[in-house]
Enzyme design. Structure first.
Site, PDB file in Angstrom:
ATOM      1  N   ASN A   1      46.793  34.635  39.780  1.00 55.59           N
ATOM      2  CA  ASN A   1      44.996  34.849  39.914  1.00 55.59           C
ATOM      3  C   ASN A   1      44.407  33.773  40.651  1.00 55.59           C
ATOM      4  OD1 ASN A   1      44.812  37.401  38.585  1.00 55.59           O
ATOM      5  ND2 ASN A   1      44.724  36.327  36.551  1.00 55.59           N
TER       6      ASN A   1
ATOM      7  N   GLU B   1      48.561  35.870  29.647  1.00 54.53           N
ATOM      8  CA  GLU B   1      49.944  36.136  30.076  1.00 54.53           C
ATOM      9  C   GLU B   1      50.757  36.226  29.033  1.00 54.53           C
ATOM     10  OE1 GLU B   1      51.299  31.162  30.392  1.00 54.53           O
ATOM     11  OE2 GLU B   1      50.434  32.411  32.149  1.00 54.53           O
TER      12      GLU B   1
ATOM     13  N   ASP C   1      46.108  41.835  39.143  1.00 55.63           N
ATOM     14  CA  ASP C   1      46.207  43.321  38.625  1.00 55.63           C
ATOM     15  C   ASP C   1      47.517  44.133  39.087  1.00 55.63           C
ATOM     16  OD1 ASP C   1      43.546  42.698  37.579  1.00 55.63           O
ATOM     17  OD2 ASP C   1      42.528  43.938  38.819  1.00 55.63           O
TER      18      ASP C   1
END
Length: 155
Positions: free
Chosen positions: A8, A43, A17
């Site tokens: 990210n 995660e 995503d």
């Protein structure tokens, strides 16, 4: 997943995503119809393998770990791996490793919050050991976790 935050932060949330969507497909393709997969947050994911013996659960974890490591992200310069923490019960509610029984014993059901909480804690301890032992691996509670979780809330 190992280092998901890094995906990210480096590649953006669209890439994150995409990884989550591909992981969902990977789980659906790898796990059986009766297995339950859920994202716990960030995660971390949990997979419940009902009516599965210890050896079969270990094989399923390794199959999943390899499938995640094999995911390809066309046009991106990264890959992802997974660290897995595994815990199992026998029909009497004992951890296969010989640990003390989980309250509720063999009558483990979805509504037994205490059993679920203990199992998630055991799996989390094993997950922490997998990450500490190099990531991209599976650790079984409590085999190699005992020394690593010293000071943690071990059950």
């Amino acid at each position: 997943m190992d280092h998901f935050k890094r995906v990210n932060d480096t590649w953006g949330h669209d890439a994150g995503d995409m990884v989550l969507k591909q992981l969902s497909c990977c789980l659906a393709e790898t796990m059986r119809g009766q297995d339950v997969c859920a994202r716990l947050g960030g995660e971390e994911f949990a997979v419940l393998l009902p009516e599965t013996g210890h050896a079969e659960a270990c094989r399923a974890a390794e199959t999943l770990r390899q499938a995640v490591a094999g995911m390809a992200f066309a046009g991106h310069g990264f890959s992802v791996t997974s660290s897995l923490g595994l815990t199992t019960l026998d029909s009497a509610g004992h951890a296969v490793s010989g640990q003390r029984p989980v309250p509720g014993g063999g009558a483990v059901s979805a509504c037994c919050g205490q059993v679920v909480e203990i199992l998630l804690k055991r799996a989390d301890i094993a997950l922490y050991a997998a990450k500490k032992n190099g990531r991209n691996r599976t650790e079984v509670y409590p085999a190699r976790c005992t020394a690593i979780c010293a000071g943690a809330l071990c059950i």
